[in-house]
Design a protein around this motif. Sequence first.
Motif, PDB file in Angstrom:
ATOM      1  N   GLY A  58       0.819  -1.208   0.000  1.00  0.00           N
ATOM      2  CA  GLY A  58       0.000   0.000   0.000  1.00  0.00           C
ATOM      3  C   GLY A  58       0.840   1.240   0.000  1.00  0.00           C
ATOM      4  O   GLY A  58       1.972   1.229   0.467  1.00  0.00           O
ATOM      5  N   LEU A  98      -9.951  10.195  -5.371  1.00  0.00           N
ATOM      6  CA  LEU A  98      -9.401  10.814  -4.165  1.00  0.00           C
ATOM      7  C   LEU A  98     -10.424  11.643  -3.394  1.00  0.00           C
ATOM      8  O   LEU A  98     -10.239  11.897  -2.198  1.00  0.00           O
ATOM      9  CB  LEU A  98      -8.223  11.716  -4.540  1.00  0.00           C
ATOM     10  N   ILE A 151      -7.959   2.822  -1.529  1.00  0.00           N
ATOM     11  CA  ILE A 151      -8.397   2.951  -2.924  1.00  0.00           C
ATOM     12  C   ILE A 151      -7.936   1.717  -3.693  1.00  0.00           C
ATOM     13  O   ILE A 151      -6.788   1.285  -3.556  1.00  0.00           O
ATOM     14  CB  ILE A 151      -7.825   4.218  -3.583  1.00  0.00           C
ATOM     15  N   PHE A 200      -4.459   4.410 -12.533  1.00  0.00           N
ATOM     16  CA  PHE A 200      -3.567   4.199 -11.391  1.00  0.00           C
ATOM     17  C   PHE A 200      -2.326   5.079 -11.492  1.00  0.00           C
ATOM     18  O   PHE A 200      -1.921   5.721 -10.515  1.00  0.00           O
ATOM     19  CB  PHE A 200      -3.170   2.732 -11.310  1.00  0.00           C
ATOM     20  N   LEU A 235      -3.161   8.554 -10.724  1.00  0.00           N
ATOM     21  CA  LEU A 235      -3.351   8.711  -9.279  1.00  0.00           C
ATOM     22  C   LEU A 235      -2.013   8.861  -8.568  1.00  0.00           C
ATOM     23  O   LEU A 235      -1.842   9.736  -7.698  1.00  0.00           O
ATOM     24  CB  LEU A 235      -4.116   7.497  -8.742  1.00  0.00           C
ATOM     25  N   LYS A 236      -1.041   8.037  -8.938  1.00  0.00           N
ATOM     26  CA  LYS A 236       0.285   8.145  -8.332  1.00  0.00           C
ATOM     27  C   LYS A 236       0.935   9.487  -8.640  1.00  0.00           C
ATOM     28  O   LYS A 236       1.593  10.086  -7.778  1.00  0.00           O
ATOM     29  CB  LYS A 236       1.187   7.010  -8.842  1.00  0.00           C
ATOM     30  N   LYS A 274      -3.260  10.922   1.426  1.00  0.00           N
ATOM     31  CA  LYS A 274      -2.491   9.879   0.763  1.00  0.00           C
ATOM     32  C   LYS A 274      -3.018   8.516   1.212  1.00  0.00           C
ATOM     33  O   LYS A 274      -2.434   7.855   2.079  1.00  0.00           O
ATOM     34  CB  LYS A 274      -1.001  10.027   1.074  1.00  0.00           C
ATOM     35  N   LYS A 320      -4.077   4.517   1.266  1.00  0.00           N
ATOM     36  CA  LYS A 320      -3.427   3.285   0.836  1.00  0.00           C
ATOM     37  C   LYS A 320      -4.049   2.882  -0.489  1.00  0.00           C
ATOM     38  O   LYS A 320      -5.270   2.885  -0.648  1.00  0.00           O
ATOM     39  CB  LYS A 320      -3.617   2.181   1.877  1.00  0.00           C
ATOM     40  N   THR A 321      -3.217   2.546  -1.455  1.00  0.00           N
ATOM     41  CA  THR A 321      -3.687   2.303  -2.826  1.00  0.00           C
ATOM     42  C   THR A 321      -3.233   0.946  -3.322  1.00  0.00           C
ATOM     43  O   THR A 321      -2.110   0.518  -3.045  1.00  0.00           O
ATOM     44  CB  THR A 321      -3.157   3.401  -3.764  1.00  0.00           C
ATOM     45  N   TYR A 322      -4.123   0.284  -4.044  1.00  0.00           N
ATOM     46  CA  TYR A 322      -3.799  -1.011  -4.642  1.00  0.00           C
ATOM     47  C   TYR A 322      -4.145  -0.993  -6.128  1.00  0.00           C
ATOM     48  O   TYR A 322      -5.172  -0.444  -6.527  1.00  0.00           O
ATOM     49  CB  TYR A 322      -4.581  -2.140  -3.976  1.00  0.00           C
ATOM     50  N   GLU A 358       2.368  -1.326  -5.152  1.00  0.00           N
ATOM     51  CA  GLU A 358       0.932  -1.440  -4.903  1.00  0.00           C
ATOM     52  C   GLU A 358       0.272  -2.547  -5.726  1.00  0.00           C
ATOM     53  O   GLU A 358      -0.926  -2.796  -5.597  1.00  0.00           O
ATOM     54  CB  GLU A 358       0.234  -0.114  -5.233  1.00  0.00           C
TER      55      GLU A 358
END
Length: 265
Positions: free
Chosen positions: A49, A91, A100, A109, A112-113, A125, A127-129, A142
Amino acid sequence: MTVEESLTLPADTLAALGEFYAERDAQTQNFERLKALAEAGDGDRSDGGGGEGHDEPAGQELSIHAFTEDWNESQFWYSDETANLLATQLLEGMSDDSVIAVVSAPSAFVALKKIIAAPDYTGPKPKTYLLEHDMRFSVFPEFVFYDFINPVKLPANLRNTVDSVICDPPFLSEDCQTKMALTLRWLARTNKSNNTGAAAAQPRVLICTGERMETLVNKLYRPLGVRTTTYEPVHAKLKNEFCCYANFECDAWQWKRGDDEGASS
C-alpha cells in the motif's frame, strides 16, 4: 538481379523499420527508467500500500506511456485528461486512512500516483492497490495480481476494506462483467454504522466500460447504487463508445435522467 539486390528493401520500408525499432528502444528505456523510479520509491513498503510517510518517485517522471498497449489483452490507455479526472474523483472525500483500489485500469492508477507524488500536493495519501493481470505493473509496490476468471482470489485483508474503487473490465462480455462485479462487491467496504451511530459513507464506485454493457452494468452494480452518468471516458487510441457509471454525481458528470432502470427495475 543479384541476390543482394533482391534482398534490398525499398527506402520507405527501411525508414519505417528504423522508426519502429527506435520507438521500441525508447519504450524499453522508458520502462526501465520507470521501473527504477518505482523501486526507488518502494523503500520499506512491504504491505503493498501507498500510505502517508512513504516517499514516492517524482510525479512528473511517471507515465503510462512507458508501457505499450497490448491489444491482445484488450489494453487501451485513457487519455491523460480522462485518467486525471478519474483519479481526482477517486481521491475525493478520502483520508490518509482510506483505501483505494484500481481494478484493471492501470492508466488511472498511474495518474493517481502522479497526483499524489506531485511536489505541491497537500491532500490525503490513502493506501492504494492496483489489481492487474499484466505482470509488467508489478514494478509498482501497490501491485496485486488479479485475474477476473477467479474474481475473489485476492489477499484476504482486502475484503470489505475499499473506500473508493474504479474498474474497467477488459472484455465486453457478460462473463467478464459479472465476475468483475463480484470482485468489486467483495472489495467494497461494508456500510456499517460508525462510533456515533450514524451510517458510514457508501464506498465510492466508478465503472468504465462499453456503452452496450449499460443494462447489464446497472443490474450488476445496483447493490452499490451505480447508475449511468453523462461522462464519456476518452482513450488515446480507442474510438469505441464508452460510458462512465458511478454511484455519485460530481462537477464532471450527473446521472443520466431517464435511465433510472438500474435503480427501479
